[in-house]
Design a protein around this motif. Sequence first.
Motif, PDB file in Angstrom:
ATOM      1  N   THR A 140       0.843  -1.209   0.000  1.00 22.06           N
ATOM      2  CA  THR A 140       0.000   0.000   0.000  1.00 22.06           C
ATOM      3  C   THR A 140       0.876   1.256   0.000  1.00 22.06           C
ATOM      4  O   THR A 140       1.984   1.254   0.538  1.00 22.06           O
ATOM      5  CB  THR A 140      -0.924   0.045   1.237  1.00 22.06           C
ATOM      6  OG1 THR A 140      -0.122  -0.041   2.416  1.00 22.06           O
ATOM      7  CG2 THR A 140      -1.925  -1.092   1.201  1.00 22.06           C
ATOM      8  N   ILE A 141       0.357   2.305  -0.610  1.00 18.45           N
ATOM      9  CA  ILE A 141       1.010   3.621  -0.554  1.00 18.45           C
ATOM     10  C   ILE A 141       0.484   4.302   0.709  1.00 18.45           C
ATOM     11  O   ILE A 141      -0.732   4.473   0.871  1.00 18.45           O
ATOM     12  CB  ILE A 141       0.661   4.462  -1.798  1.00 18.45           C
ATOM     13  CG1 ILE A 141       1.172   3.762  -3.063  1.00 18.45           C
ATOM     14  CG2 ILE A 141       1.245   5.864  -1.673  1.00 18.45           C
ATOM     15  CD1 ILE A 141       0.658   4.359  -4.352  1.00 18.45           C
ATOM     16  N   ASN A 142       1.401   4.644   1.606  1.00 12.54           N
ATOM     17  CA  ASN A 142       0.997   5.212   2.888  1.00 12.54           C
ATOM     18  C   ASN A 142       1.440   6.669   3.027  1.00 12.54           C
ATOM     19  O   ASN A 142       2.410   7.096   2.407  1.00 12.54           O
ATOM     20  CB  ASN A 142       1.582   4.404   4.047  1.00 12.54           C
ATOM     21  CG  ASN A 142       1.049   2.978   4.063  1.00 12.54           C
ATOM     22  OD1 ASN A 142      -0.037   2.715   3.581  1.00 12.54           O
ATOM     23  ND2 ASN A 142       1.826   2.072   4.613  1.00 12.54           N
ATOM     24  N   ILE A 143       0.710   7.387   3.856  1.00 14.41           N
ATOM     25  CA  ILE A 143       1.079   8.764   4.200  1.00 14.41           C
ATOM     26  C   ILE A 143       1.351   8.800   5.703  1.00 14.41           C
ATOM     27  O   ILE A 143       0.589   8.228   6.496  1.00 14.41           O
ATOM     28  CB  ILE A 143      -0.054   9.745   3.827  1.00 14.41           C
ATOM     29  CG1 ILE A 143      -0.183   9.811   2.296  1.00 14.41           C
ATOM     30  CG2 ILE A 143       0.201  11.132   4.414  1.00 14.41           C
ATOM     31  CD1 ILE A 143      -1.317  10.671   1.797  1.00 14.41           C
ATOM     32  N   ASP A 144       2.452   9.432   6.093  1.00 13.56           N
ATOM     33  CA  ASP A 144       2.804   9.534   7.515  1.00 13.56           C
ATOM     34  C   ASP A 144       2.335  10.865   8.079  1.00 13.56           C
ATOM     35  O   ASP A 144       2.496  11.912   7.441  1.00 13.56           O
ATOM     36  CB  ASP A 144       4.328   9.415   7.689  1.00 13.56           C
ATOM     37  CG  ASP A 144       4.833   8.016   7.341  1.00 13.56           C
ATOM     38  OD1 ASP A 144       4.032   7.073   7.411  1.00 13.56           O
ATOM     39  OD2 ASP A 144       6.017   7.883   7.000  1.00 13.56           O
ATOM     40  N   PHE A 145       1.764  10.787   9.287  1.00 15.45           N
ATOM     41  CA  PHE A 145       1.309  11.997   9.983  1.00 15.45           C
ATOM     42  C   PHE A 145       1.976  12.082  11.352  1.00 15.45           C
ATOM     43  O   PHE A 145       2.163  11.061  12.022  1.00 15.45           O
ATOM     44  CB  PHE A 145      -0.206  11.971  10.200  1.00 15.45           C
ATOM     45  CG  PHE A 145      -1.020  12.143   8.947  1.00 15.45           C
ATOM     46  CD1 PHE A 145      -1.124  13.383   8.336  1.00 15.45           C
ATOM     47  CD2 PHE A 145      -1.695  11.071   8.391  1.00 15.45           C
ATOM     48  CE1 PHE A 145      -1.886  13.546   7.181  1.00 15.45           C
ATOM     49  CE2 PHE A 145      -2.454  11.225   7.247  1.00 15.45           C
ATOM     50  CZ  PHE A 145      -2.552  12.465   6.638  1.00 15.45           C
ATOM     51  N   LEU A 146       2.289  13.308  11.765  1.00 18.05           N
ATOM     52  CA  LEU A 146       2.784  13.549  13.116  1.00 18.05           C
ATOM     53  C   LEU A 146       1.651  14.181  13.925  1.00 18.05           C
ATOM     54  O   LEU A 146       1.106  15.213  13.545  1.00 18.05           O
ATOM     55  CB  LEU A 146       3.995  14.495  13.077  1.00 18.05           C
ATOM     56  CG  LEU A 146       4.567  14.909  14.438  1.00 18.05           C
ATOM     57  CD1 LEU A 146       5.123  13.713  15.197  1.00 18.05           C
ATOM     58  CD2 LEU A 146       5.646  15.978  14.274  1.00 18.05           C
ATOM     59  N   ILE A 147       1.305  13.517  15.029  1.00 18.05           N
ATOM     60  CA  ILE A 147       0.235  14.019  15.907  1.00 18.05           C
ATOM     61  C   ILE A 147       0.893  14.549  17.178  1.00 18.05           C
ATOM     62  O   ILE A 147       1.703  13.854  17.805  1.00 18.05           O
ATOM     63  CB  ILE A 147      -0.758  12.889  16.276  1.00 18.05           C
ATOM     64  CG1 ILE A 147      -1.290  12.213  15.006  1.00 18.05           C
ATOM     65  CG2 ILE A 147      -1.902  13.416  17.110  1.00 18.05           C
ATOM     66  CD1 ILE A 147      -1.989  10.901  15.280  1.00 18.05           C
ATOM     67  N   THR A 180       3.765   9.296  15.644  1.00 17.72           N
ATOM     68  CA  THR A 180       3.783   9.247  14.179  1.00 17.72           C
ATOM     69  C   THR A 180       2.976   8.033  13.737  1.00 17.72           C
ATOM     70  O   THR A 180       3.189   6.923  14.239  1.00 17.72           O
ATOM     71  CB  THR A 180       5.226   9.131  13.641  1.00 17.72           C
ATOM     72  OG1 THR A 180       6.006  10.184  14.201  1.00 17.72           O
ATOM     73  CG2 THR A 180       5.257   9.244  12.122  1.00 17.72           C
ATOM     74  N   ILE A 181       2.044   8.267  12.820  1.00 15.15           N
ATOM     75  CA  ILE A 181       1.237   7.160  12.306  1.00 15.15           C
ATOM     76  C   ILE A 181       1.398   7.062  10.788  1.00 15.15           C
ATOM     77  O   ILE A 181       1.686   8.044  10.116  1.00 15.15           O
ATOM     78  CB  ILE A 181      -0.271   7.318  12.650  1.00 15.15           C
ATOM     79  CG1 ILE A 181      -0.816   8.661  12.132  1.00 15.15           C
ATOM     80  CG2 ILE A 181      -0.511   7.163  14.141  1.00 15.15           C
ATOM     81  CD1 ILE A 181      -2.329   8.803  12.221  1.00 15.15           C
ATOM     82  N   SER A 182       1.221   5.860  10.303  1.00 13.72           N
ATOM     83  CA  SER A 182       1.283   5.618   8.859  1.00 13.72           C
ATOM     84  C   SER A 182      -0.096   5.149   8.408  1.00 13.72           C
ATOM     85  O   SER A 182      -0.628   4.171   8.942  1.00 13.72           O
ATOM     86  CB  SER A 182       2.338   4.539   8.566  1.00 13.72           C
ATOM     87  OG  SER A 182       2.553   4.413   7.185  1.00 13.72           O
ATOM     88  N   VAL A 183      -0.673   5.882   7.441  1.00 16.33           N
ATOM     89  CA  VAL A 183      -2.062   5.651   7.038  1.00 16.33           C
ATOM     90  C   VAL A 183      -2.144   5.389   5.536  1.00 16.33           C
ATOM     91  O   VAL A 183      -1.474   6.067   4.748  1.00 16.33           O
ATOM     92  CB  VAL A 183      -2.927   6.902   7.372  1.00 16.33           C
ATOM     93  CG1 VAL A 183      -4.383   6.673   7.017  1.00 16.33           C
ATOM     94  CG2 VAL A 183      -2.783   7.278   8.839  1.00 16.33           C
ATOM     95  N   ARG A 184      -2.941   4.411   5.142  1.00 18.94           N
ATOM     96  CA  ARG A 184      -3.164   4.183   3.704  1.00 18.94           C
ATOM     97  C   ARG A 184      -3.685   5.452   3.047  1.00 18.94           C
ATOM     98  O   ARG A 184      -4.517   6.171   3.605  1.00 18.94           O
ATOM     99  CB  ARG A 184      -4.203   3.076   3.486  1.00 18.94           C
ATOM    100  CG  ARG A 184      -3.634   1.691   3.496  1.00 18.94           C
ATOM    101  CD  ARG A 184      -4.637   0.676   3.043  1.00 18.94           C
ATOM    102  NE  ARG A 184      -4.906   0.747   1.596  1.00 18.94           N
ATOM    103  CZ  ARG A 184      -5.409  -0.248   0.899  1.00 18.94           C
ATOM    104  NH1 ARG A 184      -5.708  -1.383   1.491  1.00 18.94           N
ATOM    105  NH2 ARG A 184      -5.626  -0.120  -0.392  1.00 18.94           N
ATOM    106  N   LYS A 185      -3.202   5.720   1.854  1.00 21.43           N
ATOM    107  CA  LYS A 185      -3.532   6.984   1.179  1.00 21.43           C
ATOM    108  C   LYS A 185      -5.038   7.212   1.081  1.00 21.43           C
ATOM    109  O   LYS A 185      -5.524   8.316   1.309  1.00 21.43           O
ATOM    110  CB  LYS A 185      -2.897   7.005  -0.215  1.00 21.43           C
ATOM    111  CG  LYS A 185      -3.044   8.341  -0.906  1.00 21.43           C
ATOM    112  CD  LYS A 185      -2.341   8.384  -2.240  1.00 21.43           C
ATOM    113  CE  LYS A 185      -2.556   9.741  -2.895  1.00 21.43           C
ATOM    114  NZ  LYS A 185      -1.953   9.841  -4.216  1.00 21.43           N
ATOM    115  N   LYS A 186      -5.798   6.161   0.757  1.00 24.45           N
ATOM    116  CA  LYS A 186      -7.248   6.363   0.559  1.00 24.45           C
ATOM    117  C   LYS A 186      -7.979   6.675   1.867  1.00 24.45           C
ATOM    118  O   LYS A 186      -9.096   7.166   1.849  1.00 24.45           O
ATOM    119  CB  LYS A 186      -7.869   5.162  -0.165  1.00 24.45           C
ATOM    120  CG  LYS A 186      -7.903   3.872   0.591  1.00 24.45           C
ATOM    121  CD  LYS A 186      -8.812   2.837  -0.088  1.00 24.45           C
ATOM    122  CE  LYS A 186      -8.340   2.465  -1.470  1.00 24.45           C
ATOM    123  NZ  LYS A 186      -9.133   1.383  -2.072  1.00 24.45           N
TER     124      LYS A 186
END
Length: 208
Positions: A140-147, A180-186
Motif C-alpha cells: 500500500t502507498i501510505n502517508i505519515d502523519f505527526l500528531i 507518528t502514524i502511517s495511514v493508507r492513502k485512501k
Amino acid sequence: MEESINDTYKTIIKPSEEVLFKDKNSKFYSYAFPIINEDNVKDYLEDLKKQHQKAGHFCYAYQIGKEESSITYRANDDGEPNNSAGMPIYGQIQSFEVTNILIVVVRYFGGVKLGVGGLISAYKTGAQLALEASKIKELTINIDFLIKFEYELMNKVMRVIKEKNLNITNQKLELDCEITISVRKKEAYTILEIFESIYKVSIKEIES
C-alpha cells in the motif's frame, strides 16, 4: 471519492535467483533487484561486474516511484544496438506492472550474431525469467502523519488509533506527546479530519 484512489503498487522485496538463458551460444544471466533510488542501481551493477568480469554487456532497465506522477525509469543497451536490450527489459517491467525494481541481463557473446530481432527476443526472455523467479508483492502507498498533543489527551488520541486500527511508527509519550502514524492513502483524508476535530490536538503530514 476516496475509494477511487489507487493506493497500491507491486514490487519485489528481495533479489531474484540468478536465471540463465542461452541462445545460439550466447549466455544471458538475468537478475531482478528491489531498489528505492539510483544509488542502488549503481551498487548492484558494480557487484555484477565483479561477478561477471568477462561478460560483454550489462543491459538493464529500472523503474522507481509508487505513483504515476512520480515515476522515473531508464533503459540501457550497454553497447547493444539501439533499443534492442534496455527497452525489451523495460517492457517486461511494464508488463508485470512492477515498480521500485531493477532488472539486469548480463550477456556473454557466443560467437554467433543474433541480429536485432534475436537480441530483442533474448533480452525480453531474460527479463521475463527474472521476474518469474521473483516474489512479487502488492503493497500500500501510505502517508505519515505527526500528531502532537498534551498528555491529558492521551486516551482520546489512543481511542481513535485503536478504533481505526492505525499503525504507530514512532512515539514520544511525555508531558508533550508526539505520535507518528502511517495511514493508507485512501484513508488519509478521513483520519486527518478526525484528529483535526479533536480540541488541542495538532496533526500534520510528514513529507517523505
